[in-house]
Design an enzyme around this catalytic site. Structure first.
Site, mmCIF file in Angstrom:
data_model
loop_
_atom_site.group_PDB
_atom_site.id
_atom_site.type_symbol
_atom_site.label_atom_id
_atom_site.label_comp_id
_atom_site.label_asym_id
_atom_site.label_seq_id
_atom_site.Cartn_x
_atom_site.Cartn_y
_atom_site.Cartn_z
ATOM 1 N N GLY A 1 7.389 17.749 22.640
ATOM 2 C CA GLY A 1 8.543 18.762 23.497
ATOM 3 C C GLY A 1 9.782 18.163 24.361
ATOM 4 O O GLY A 1 9.875 17.067 24.295
ATOM 5 N N GLY B 1 5.233 21.332 28.921
ATOM 6 C CA GLY B 1 5.153 22.194 30.012
ATOM 7 C C GLY B 1 4.114 22.171 31.143
ATOM 8 O O GLY B 1 3.066 20.981 31.043
ATOM 9 N N GLU C 1 9.893 18.532 18.544
ATOM 10 C CA GLU C 1 10.347 19.852 19.366
ATOM 11 C C GLU C 1 9.807 21.437 18.125
ATOM 12 O O GLU C 1 10.505 21.197 16.947
ATOM 13 C CB GLU C 1 11.585 20.299 19.224
ATOM 14 N N ARG D 1 -3.013 16.225 50.160
ATOM 15 C CA ARG D 1 -4.013 15.490 49.771
ATOM 16 C C ARG D 1 -4.081 14.453 48.609
ATOM 17 O O ARG D 1 -4.990 13.283 48.275
ATOM 18 C CB ARG D 1 -5.431 16.307 48.516
ATOM 19 N N HIS E 1 42.944 14.658 40.438
ATOM 20 C CA HIS E 1 43.749 13.404 39.324
ATOM 21 C C HIS E 1 43.653 12.297 38.935
ATOM 22 O O HIS E 1 44.000 11.547 40.109
ATOM 23 C CB HIS E 1 44.955 14.558 38.752
#
Ligand SMILES: Cc1cc2nc3c(=O)[nH]c(=O)nc-3n(C[C@H](O)[C@H](O)[C@H](O)COP(=O)(O)OP(=O)(O)OC[C@H]3O[C@@H](n4cnc5c(N)ncnc54)[C@H](O)[C@@H]3O)c2cc1C
Length: 460
Positions: free
Chosen positions: A179, A265, A202, A36, A439
């Protein structure tokens, strides 16, 4: 009632839906995708890809700022934010154009419009798009998720979600992010390095609260070094939105910001899909209920991606799409081991992880062994300029199993894949410890962390 004209109809063209459609077509199914909005879904158009494109500019800027350390003098560096956004748009259109090309190559019909499940068709599942009735033997629901507001602040005006944050037309002078999960952490770290003043709030006791404690600690240190004002254990108390700014109160202080970004969220996007009428079960949080092959409660209807439980990640959505259509095609499939899906957070410092944190492994009663090695222990860390990164392996002593891997620092999002692969192939930390690594590479720190877990760290 329409006859099943398609073997498979996929609703939603995000990373779940478009991959499901391509795999279905590969398996010989006549396939349509209904979208859509935009091909590529939220991931490619508004979320993962735009975010990473802007973060790439921030990363490059950080490197340029450190250039004197490497003997390079770079003068006159400025952020041309509209140009940053211009590159973001080009990245998005390149990738979404690629998806369209894949649809054409695989002879997949793309139908524009909002789809819903409709009355069952003879021998198939009914789907309605606008005034058109379609039917297919298999329908895959892949409509993703939408941002969730918080009680203290609803979206609107200068209170925005994460997708809007990455699309801001100008660089905000001051931004607050509520958050500090993956998305909030990326926004804070990206905008702070591009030049915004950032407040990160937070409610839980640390940034990236679902990551291992050691990782959260190093990320918070990195954020403070970037000038981010980090407040953990700090719920937002009051929000007053104005026309040109937002005033927010937390921990007895009030500050004004240009934008408040809510990054707390998302919820499944099932609105208008007609799930209840079709008899598709959802759980108490609104996720579509599925089994290990992503089958819903209605025969022939599958659901994948952010619509169903599990980590809300693009690669999880894609894998579920593959499982769903392979099951529909009669192939043997296996349920996903959700904890073992790699998690990548593209803030600086970079975070890559999978499996159990150390705390979770202990809570679950394992006899835990931990191998921890800073990047500085191997040559690559010093050569490439990141001695503070860390590789942490969480194992168990009985079978030498790799329970979890946690990496913070340069290229962590790439480095974690080695441990994910070894676990998938049923190897343990002793196998990683004995594998030869090139390495000087950062991957040698992964090998050394495995050696530390196995009790014979060489460099450290
Ligand atoms: C800011 C941000 C950054 C993120 N970064 C990452 C990342 O770096 N890595 C990662 O793995 N994940 C990331 N994610 C998560 C990721 O975007 C989602 O997990 C992923 O998009 C889910 O894919 P999906 O296919 O389920 O749904 P979506 O990508 O949401 O796509 C669903 C599509 O369905 C369409 N649709 C909805 N309803 C209908 C209907 N009725 N009819 C037709 N079409 C419909 C929508 O228009 C949309 O295009 C991020 C999320 C956010 C918000």
């Amino acid at each position: 009632m329409a006859e099943p004209a398609y073997d498979a109809i996929v609703i939603g063209a995000g990373p779940g839906g478009y991959v499901a459609a391509i795999r279905a077509a590969q398996l010989g199914m006549r396939t349509a995708v209904i979208e859509r909005d935009k091909v590529g879904g939220r991931c490619l158009n508004y979320a993962c890809i735009p975010a990473k494109a802007v973060l790439r500019s921030a990363d490059l800027l950080s490197e340029i700022r450190e250039s004197a350390e490497y003997g390079l003098t770079v003068a006159g560096v400025e952020v041309d934010y509209p140009a940053v956004q211009g590159r973001r748009d080009r990245v998005v259109s390149t990738l979404t154009g690629g998806v369209r090309t894949l649809f054409t190559k695989n002879k997949i019909d793309v139908i524009e419009g909002a789809a819903s499940l409709s009355a069952p068709a003879d021998g198939g599942v009914g789907v309605r798009v606008g005034d058109t009735d379609l039917a297919a033997t298999t329908v895959v629901l892949a409509t993703g998720s939408v941002a969730r507001a918080i009680p203290a602040a609803q979206f609107g005006g200068r209170i925005i979600g994460t997708e809007q944050a990455w699309a801001l037309p100008t660089l905000p002078a001051k931004l607050a992010v509520v958050g500090a999960g993956a998305s909030g952490a990326e926004i804070a770290s990206g905008f702070a390095r591009l030049g915004s003043e950032v407040v990160l709030l937070e409610a839980l006791d640390r940034v990236l609260p679902s990551e291992d404690h050691d990782i959260s600690r190093l990320v918070e240190r990195g954020f403070r070094a970037q000038g981010i004002s980090v407040h953990t254990g700090t719920p937002i108390e009051q929000v007053v939105a104005g026309d040109n700014s937002v005033s927010l109160t937390y921990a007895d202080s009030t500050t004004d910001v240009d934008y408040l970004v809510i990054a707390t969220g998302r919820v499944p996007d099932t609105e208008g899909l007609g799930l209840a009428e079709a008899g598709v079960s959802v759980d108490e949080a609104g996720f579509v209920v599925v089994d290990g092959a992503l089958r819903t409660s209605v025969a022939g209807v599958y659901a994948i991606g952010d619509l169903v439980r599990g980590p809300a990640l693009a690669h999880k959505a894609s894998d579920e799409g593959i499982i769903a259509v392979e099951d529909a095609a009669g192939r043997a499939t296996h349920p996903i081991a959700y904890p073992d899906i790699p998690r990548a957070t593209f803030c600086t410092p970079n975070v890559g992880s999978f499996g159990l944190t150390e705390a979770q492994a202990r809570e679950q009663g394992y006899d835990v062994v931990v191998g921890k090695v800073p990047y500085g222990a191997v040559g690559g860390g010093t050569v490439y300029g990141d001695r503070t990164g860390l590789v942490k392996i969480v194992g168990e002593t009985g079978y030498g199993e790799l329970l979890g891997g946690h990496i913070v620092g340069s290229r962590a999002t790439e480095l974690i894949q080695e441990l994910v692969n070894v676990r998938a192939l049923e190897g343990g930390y002793a196998e990683v410890a004995h594998m030869i690594h090139g390495h000087p590479t950062l991957s040698e720190a992964v090998m050394e962390a495995a050696r530390a877990a196995d009790g014979w760290l060489i460099h450290g």
